[in-house]
Every structure is written in structure tokens, then in C-alpha cells.
Design a protein around this motif. Sequence first.
Motif, PDB file in Angstrom:
ATOM      1  N   LEU A   1      69.723  32.320  16.081  1.00  0.00           N
ATOM      2  CA  LEU A   1      70.341  32.243  14.765  1.00  0.00           C
ATOM      3  C   LEU A   1      70.902  30.832  14.614  1.00  0.00           C
ATOM      4  CD1 LEU A   1      72.169  35.688  14.860  1.00  0.00           C
ATOM      5  CD2 LEU A   1      70.116  35.109  13.538  1.00  0.00           C
TER       6      LEU A   1
ATOM      7  N   ARG B   1      67.047  24.734  10.800  1.00  0.00           N
ATOM      8  CA  ARG B   1      65.924  25.551  11.253  1.00  0.00           C
ATOM      9  C   ARG B   1      64.600  24.806  11.231  1.00  0.00           C
ATOM     10  NH1 ARG B   1      62.306  30.511  10.358  1.00  0.00           N
ATOM     11  NH2 ARG B   1      61.445  29.507   8.515  1.00  0.00           N
TER      12      ARG B   1
ATOM     13  N   LEU C   1      72.259  40.473   7.027  1.00  0.00           N
ATOM     14  CA  LEU C   1      72.098  39.814   8.324  1.00  0.00           C
ATOM     15  C   LEU C   1      72.218  40.827   9.451  1.00  0.00           C
ATOM     16  CD1 LEU C   1      71.813  37.244  10.050  1.00  0.00           C
ATOM     17  CD2 LEU C   1      74.305  36.999   9.920  1.00  0.00           C
TER      18      LEU C   1
ATOM     19  N   THR D   1      70.832  31.181   9.238  1.00  0.00           N
ATOM     20  CA  THR D   1      72.044  31.787   8.689  1.00  0.00           C
ATOM     21  C   THR D   1      72.613  30.833   7.646  1.00  0.00           C
ATOM     22  OG1 THR D   1      73.513  30.844  10.370  1.00  0.00           O
ATOM     23  CG2 THR D   1      72.515  33.003  10.842  1.00  0.00           C
TER      24      THR D   1
ATOM     25  N   LEU E   1      72.711  31.044  19.866  1.00  0.00           N
ATOM     26  CA  LEU E   1      73.586  30.989  18.700  1.00  0.00           C
ATOM     27  C   LEU E   1      74.039  29.571  18.376  1.00  0.00           C
ATOM     28  CD1 LEU E   1      75.776  34.073  19.664  1.00  0.00           C
ATOM     29  CD2 LEU E   1      73.789  34.011  18.119  1.00  0.00           C
TER      30      LEU E   1
ATOM     31  N   ILE F   1      78.060  38.595  14.056  1.00  0.00           N
ATOM     32  CA  ILE F   1      77.340  38.255  15.287  1.00  0.00           C
ATOM     33  C   ILE F   1      78.164  38.520  16.539  1.00  0.00           C
ATOM     34  CG2 ILE F   1      76.164  36.412  16.543  1.00  0.00           C
ATOM     35  CD1 ILE F   1      75.592  35.141  13.745  1.00  0.00           C
TER      36      ILE F   1
ATOM     37  N   ILE G   1      69.372  41.722  12.379  1.00  0.00           N
ATOM     38  CA  ILE G   1      69.566  41.714  13.836  1.00  0.00           C
ATOM     39  C   ILE G   1      69.246  43.085  14.417  1.00  0.00           C
ATOM     40  CG2 ILE G   1      71.233  41.336  15.693  1.00  0.00           C
ATOM     41  CD1 ILE G   1      72.762  39.476  13.778  1.00  0.00           C
TER      42      ILE G   1
ATOM     43  N   ASN H   1      64.094  32.602   4.823  1.00  0.00           N
ATOM     44  CA  ASN H   1      63.398  32.087   6.008  1.00  0.00           C
ATOM     45  C   ASN H   1      61.935  31.755   5.723  1.00  0.00           C
ATOM     46  OD1 ASN H   1      65.262  32.417   8.580  1.00  0.00           O
ATOM     47  ND2 ASN H   1      65.676  34.136   7.200  1.00  0.00           N
TER      48      ASN H   1
ATOM     49  N   GLU I   1      79.665  34.466   9.447  1.00  0.00           N
ATOM     50  CA  GLU I   1      78.752  35.445  10.038  1.00  0.00           C
ATOM     51  C   GLU I   1      79.050  35.688  11.511  1.00  0.00           C
ATOM     52  OE1 GLU I   1      76.150  31.652   9.793  1.00  0.00           O
ATOM     53  OE2 GLU I   1      78.155  32.323   9.227  1.00  0.00           O
TER      54      GLU I   1
END
Length: 243
Positions: A210, A216, A52, A36, A66, A89, A56, A157, A84
Motif C-alpha cells: 500500500l 505508485r 479500502l 492509497t 506499507l 491498516i 484488503i 489504481n 488510512e
Amino acid sequence: MDNWERRRLLGMLALAAVVPTRVAAAEAGEVLVISTLYSRHRQVPAYDLAALRRLIDAVKPDVLVLDVTPTELRTRKVWPGKVEYTEVIFPYLDAKGLVAYGSEPDEDLFKELTTAGGESYQAFKAQNPAGAKALDALKQSAYQALASRWQSAADVNSDKTDRLVAALREIEEGLVGGNAGPVQQQWDRHHALRLSDAVKAHPGRRVLMLVGMESRYRVLQALQQGGDVRPVESEAWLRRAGL
């Protein structure tokens, strides 16, 4: 081919052109680790808050992991930059009633790590103000360049994005020195451990993590080293899903 068969084939092709392709959910037991952008979602049309939400919806997770603390997850109150969470979310989580885990450290460890990291950044700015200014300019330019090329959530990503983020983190942590690198590494390992805990607690369930874009790549590295959780390749999955 006679006229009847020709007409039937043309009718099938016409129908295929107007019926939208269904995006399949991730398979049972699959784990996805998705970046994110925090407030940058508002500056990246290709991966805005609506995109986003579509992502999901496409994954249809059974469990969410999360990028918030356990307290933030419970109270639904987060750092203001994490737009977000308040806009996409948390509303999704509440509407679906899903199981969710906060992957950031709990309050005591959170304070310990943020204090140690913050002291290193303060010392860096005091001792090397020109370097601090140049580092900020480098990061802003790099992320603007990335955003100008992103056309989809899959681009965000991608392995290419992860490699550039990793290079920026290496430069930043090397310049700042002190606890900057060790703190961030411990933080990202914590994300990976909480994801592993969630997967083990829900065998065979579809788990979506996320996590902030700058974390990440290290989360994926930690999972690869641990070997007990094997996320699907996110970029390829998202491209197949048209995202």
C-alpha cells in the motif's frame, strides 16, 4: 426440455441470483501494488476507508509492505494526514498478526531526503510565488477532476490515473527544480527496494504493498526495470474482484 428440467433450471438461476459472488483472494505468490489516498479517502466516496478495508479483505495478504517508516510501523504513529493507517491498516495488521514492512526510508535517510526536498520547495516559493500558487491550483483541480470520475478502487489504481499523476509529477518537479525530482525518485526507488526485499524474504507468499498514489507509478516502473518482482495488473484484478 420437459417440465421437470425446466423447473430445475429455473431454480438454479434463481439461486444464482440470490447467492453473492465470492471474491477470491489473490493467489499464492502474487504481489499487488495498490494506491492509497491519505486524507483524500474521506473525500472520495468510491474509495473511502470502508472501500479500502474491503480491498484488503479481498486480497487476504500474507505480508504487508506499507508507506511508513520502520519507526512509524513499530510505534503505530504516523503523519496525521495518513488517516488510512490509524483507522484501517494498523487495526487490520494488529487483528491479523501479519508480517509487515515499512517502505519509507528510516530516520536518518528520511531526514536527509525531506530536508533536501523541503529546501527546494522553499526556494521555489520564494523565487516564484506566482508559479507556486498556480502549481497548487493545478494539482487541486486535477485531483478534483479525477475524484469526480472515480467510481471504484479499480479506477483509482488504473493506468489512466497513473499517467495523469506522472504528468503532474513531471510538471511539478520541473517547475520546482533543485532536488525535488531526484529526492522523489530516490524515495520511490526505496519503496520498490523494500517491496523486493519483502518478496524475497517470503517466497510464495501473497504480498500487498500500500503506497501513496503519487508514488505508485514510479514504484511499478522501478520494479519493471529490476525484473525480479512482477506485480499483477492491479486495475484488472480489482475489476475482476468487483472492487
